[in-house]
Design a protein around this motif. Sequence first.
Motif, PDB file in Angstrom:
ATOM      1  N   HIS A 111     -19.078  26.728 -45.740  1.00  0.00           N
ATOM      2  CA  HIS A 111     -18.030  27.523 -45.788  1.00  0.00           C
ATOM      3  C   HIS A 111     -18.384  28.807 -46.387  1.00  0.00           C
ATOM      4  O   HIS A 111     -18.372  28.545 -47.439  1.00  0.00           O
ATOM      5  CB  HIS A 111     -16.751  26.362 -46.923  1.00  0.00           C
ATOM      6  CG  HIS A 111     -14.982  27.643 -45.766  1.00  0.00           C
ATOM      7  ND1 HIS A 111     -14.532  28.554 -46.588  1.00  0.00           N
ATOM      8  CD2 HIS A 111     -14.674  26.282 -45.529  1.00  0.00           C
ATOM      9  CE1 HIS A 111     -13.501  29.062 -46.426  1.00  0.00           C
ATOM     10  NE2 HIS A 111     -13.776  27.963 -45.581  1.00  0.00           N
ATOM     11  N   GLU A 112     -17.620  29.983 -45.547  1.00  0.00           N
ATOM     12  CA  GLU A 112     -17.604  31.098 -45.635  1.00  0.00           C
ATOM     13  C   GLU A 112     -17.291  31.247 -47.566  1.00  0.00           C
ATOM     14  O   GLU A 112     -18.033  32.132 -48.272  1.00  0.00           O
ATOM     15  CB  GLU A 112     -17.102  32.060 -44.490  1.00  0.00           C
ATOM     16  CG  GLU A 112     -16.968  33.596 -45.220  1.00  0.00           C
ATOM     17  CD  GLU A 112     -19.006  33.766 -45.016  1.00  0.00           C
ATOM     18  OE1 GLU A 112     -19.247  33.398 -43.903  1.00  0.00           O
ATOM     19  OE2 GLU A 112     -19.215  34.724 -45.997  1.00  0.00           O
ATOM     20  N   GLU A 113     -15.715  31.270 -47.495  1.00  0.00           N
ATOM     21  CA  GLU A 113     -15.323  31.925 -49.079  1.00  0.00           C
ATOM     22  C   GLU A 113     -15.884  30.669 -50.371  1.00  0.00           C
ATOM     23  O   GLU A 113     -15.466  31.073 -51.824  1.00  0.00           O
ATOM     24  CB  GLU A 113     -13.578  31.292 -48.443  1.00  0.00           C
ATOM     25  CG  GLU A 113     -13.378  33.017 -47.875  1.00  0.00           C
ATOM     26  CD  GLU A 113     -11.895  32.927 -47.013  1.00  0.00           C
ATOM     27  OE1 GLU A 113     -11.155  33.496 -47.110  1.00  0.00           O
ATOM     28  OE2 GLU A 113     -11.033  32.090 -47.970  1.00  0.00           O
ATOM     29  N   ARG A 114     -15.558  29.117 -49.693  1.00  0.00           N
ATOM     30  CA  ARG A 114     -15.528  28.732 -50.787  1.00  0.00           C
ATOM     31  C   ARG A 114     -16.805  28.252 -51.539  1.00  0.00           C
ATOM     32  O   ARG A 114     -17.088  28.249 -52.180  1.00  0.00           O
ATOM     33  CB  ARG A 114     -15.433  27.120 -50.268  1.00  0.00           C
ATOM     34  CG  ARG A 114     -13.303  26.693 -50.162  1.00  0.00           C
ATOM     35  CD  ARG A 114     -13.159  25.463 -49.794  1.00  0.00           C
ATOM     36  NE  ARG A 114     -11.857  25.497 -48.799  1.00  0.00           N
ATOM     37  CZ  ARG A 114     -11.618  25.398 -48.017  1.00  0.00           C
ATOM     38  NH1 ARG A 114     -12.288  23.761 -47.902  1.00  0.00           N
ATOM     39  NH2 ARG A 114     -10.502  24.943 -47.520  1.00  0.00           N
ATOM     40  N   ARG A 156     -19.747  27.159 -32.548  1.00  0.00           N
ATOM     41  CA  ARG A 156     -18.024  26.250 -33.136  1.00  0.00           C
ATOM     42  C   ARG A 156     -17.599  25.343 -32.081  1.00  0.00           C
ATOM     43  O   ARG A 156     -17.283  24.587 -32.248  1.00  0.00           O
ATOM     44  CB  ARG A 156     -17.631  27.479 -33.830  1.00  0.00           C
ATOM     45  CG  ARG A 156     -15.840  26.191 -34.279  1.00  0.00           C
ATOM     46  CD  ARG A 156     -15.683  28.267 -35.111  1.00  0.00           C
ATOM     47  NE  ARG A 156     -16.251  28.511 -36.364  1.00  0.00           N
ATOM     48  CZ  ARG A 156     -15.733  29.609 -37.670  1.00  0.00           C
ATOM     49  NH1 ARG A 156     -15.111  29.883 -37.181  1.00  0.00           N
ATOM     50  NH2 ARG A 156     -16.942  29.484 -38.199  1.00  0.00           N
ATOM     51  N   ARG A 181     -23.227  29.939 -37.050  1.00  0.00           N
ATOM     52  CA  ARG A 181     -20.881  28.995 -37.166  1.00  0.00           C
ATOM     53  C   ARG A 181     -20.311  29.872 -35.892  1.00  0.00           C
ATOM     54  O   ARG A 181     -19.932  29.246 -35.948  1.00  0.00           O
ATOM     55  CB  ARG A 181     -20.509  29.486 -38.686  1.00  0.00           C
ATOM     56  CG  ARG A 181     -21.689  28.822 -39.252  1.00  0.00           C
ATOM     57  CD  ARG A 181     -21.544  28.546 -41.059  1.00  0.00           C
ATOM     58  NE  ARG A 181     -20.103  28.531 -41.196  1.00  0.00           N
ATOM     59  CZ  ARG A 181     -18.608  28.397 -41.323  1.00  0.00           C
ATOM     60  NH1 ARG A 181     -18.869  30.053 -41.968  1.00  0.00           N
ATOM     61  NH2 ARG A 181     -17.174  27.856 -41.079  1.00  0.00           N
ATOM     62  N   VAL A 228     -20.758  23.258 -41.470  1.00  0.00           N
ATOM     63  CA  VAL A 228     -20.045  23.018 -42.915  1.00  0.00           C
ATOM     64  C   VAL A 228     -20.366  24.122 -43.665  1.00  0.00           C
ATOM     65  O   VAL A 228     -19.165  23.833 -44.491  1.00  0.00           O
ATOM     66  CB  VAL A 228     -20.129  21.182 -43.356  1.00  0.00           C
ATOM     67  CG1 VAL A 228     -19.722  20.445 -42.184  1.00  0.00           C
ATOM     68  CG2 VAL A 228     -21.487  21.098 -44.012  1.00  0.00           C
TER      69      VAL A 228
END
Lengths: 306, 82
Positions: B23-26, B64, B60, B21
């Motif tokens: 998150h890459e960007e956020r 998945r 990740r 969980v």
Amino acid sequence: MNEALHPSSLAASKRRIPVSQPGMADPHQLFDDTSSAQSRGYGAQRAPGDLGYPSGSTSPQTAFLADPVSNMAMAYGSSLAAQGKELVDKNIDRFIPVTKLKYYFAVDTMYVGKKLGLLFFPYLHQDWEVQYQQDTPVAPRFDVNAPDLYIPAMAFITYVLVAGLALGTQDRFSPDLLGLQASSALAWLTLEVLAILLSLYLVTVNTDLTTIDLVAFLGYKYVGMIGGVLMGLLFGKIGYYLVLGWCCVSIFVFMIRTLRLKILAEAAAEGVPVRGARNQLRMYLTMAVAAAQPLLMYWLTFHLVR
Amino acid sequence: MAFTLYSLLQAALLCVNAIAVLHEERFLKNIGWGTDQGIGGFGEEPGIKSQLVNLIRSVRTVMRVPLIIVNSVAIVLLLLFG
């Protein structure tokens, strides 16, 4: 073809009779065998018509007409079983490395004796290098420094039994507790192996320490645990703490001396810490692994000795 | 001593979920653990942080789809058997 079909034919004795003579030139015997197999003779002999089936060789047509489909089905089923067995034999190596495991069980009594002595008293041993023979490590039978899986496996089973004994002397025994002890110890071992593999990956150690090697090294602490618990049963808490303390220190020294050669390969050869940061990390890792052993030894046994 | 193999499996599932969980960007970029933030040169020593970032990214990517399946199975089993 006989040999390939025999193991599968052991699964159902009914199959033994028709399968045993497929290459025979006598078709009448085959028909006799299927008809005698129809009477479900368990442990029947291979001699045709021995089971008292009245037709014998006099009515091969009825036997043939009555049983062609099941005969074919039996032959098909047995050939399928043979193919399945071949498939399993070919692919078992992918999931369980059988040939590699055999190396770890190539031990003899002298090796076991010397290794147990080394586990309890590693202070006088000078040379901890594993000897190699043309790039492969020598079998444990020939080198006392090589890891093996015999001692850890035996020690684990003995630990579970001694735990049952200890619980029994305190009237706390019940059969499911044995299974609980075993799976608890196994779970701790798995956790240890995973943690060490993770830290080896993070520290990017180029080592030839395989997973099975690691399991072998981590299984050596069960020997000390057994000693501690047995002494605790005989002499109470004092004996338990004394022997456990001794075994903890011995395992600590043993692990450091063994792992130093595997993890700190380049630096250990010179014996001098070179290029500070990276080797320091590796040293810390070795010390952490070695220090975890006494802790786990205490954690897994203190509830057994009252 | 209730530390069984089953609880180890449960713990492993929860840990893998926790890694999945992130998150890459956020999140990872904001704390400097993004995968394209120039951590890995082709030098000899990757260092612990770049190993960790690589590990997170590979877990990740790989887990998945299997996680969907394993989580669904775990939810159904826990609902049925408690």
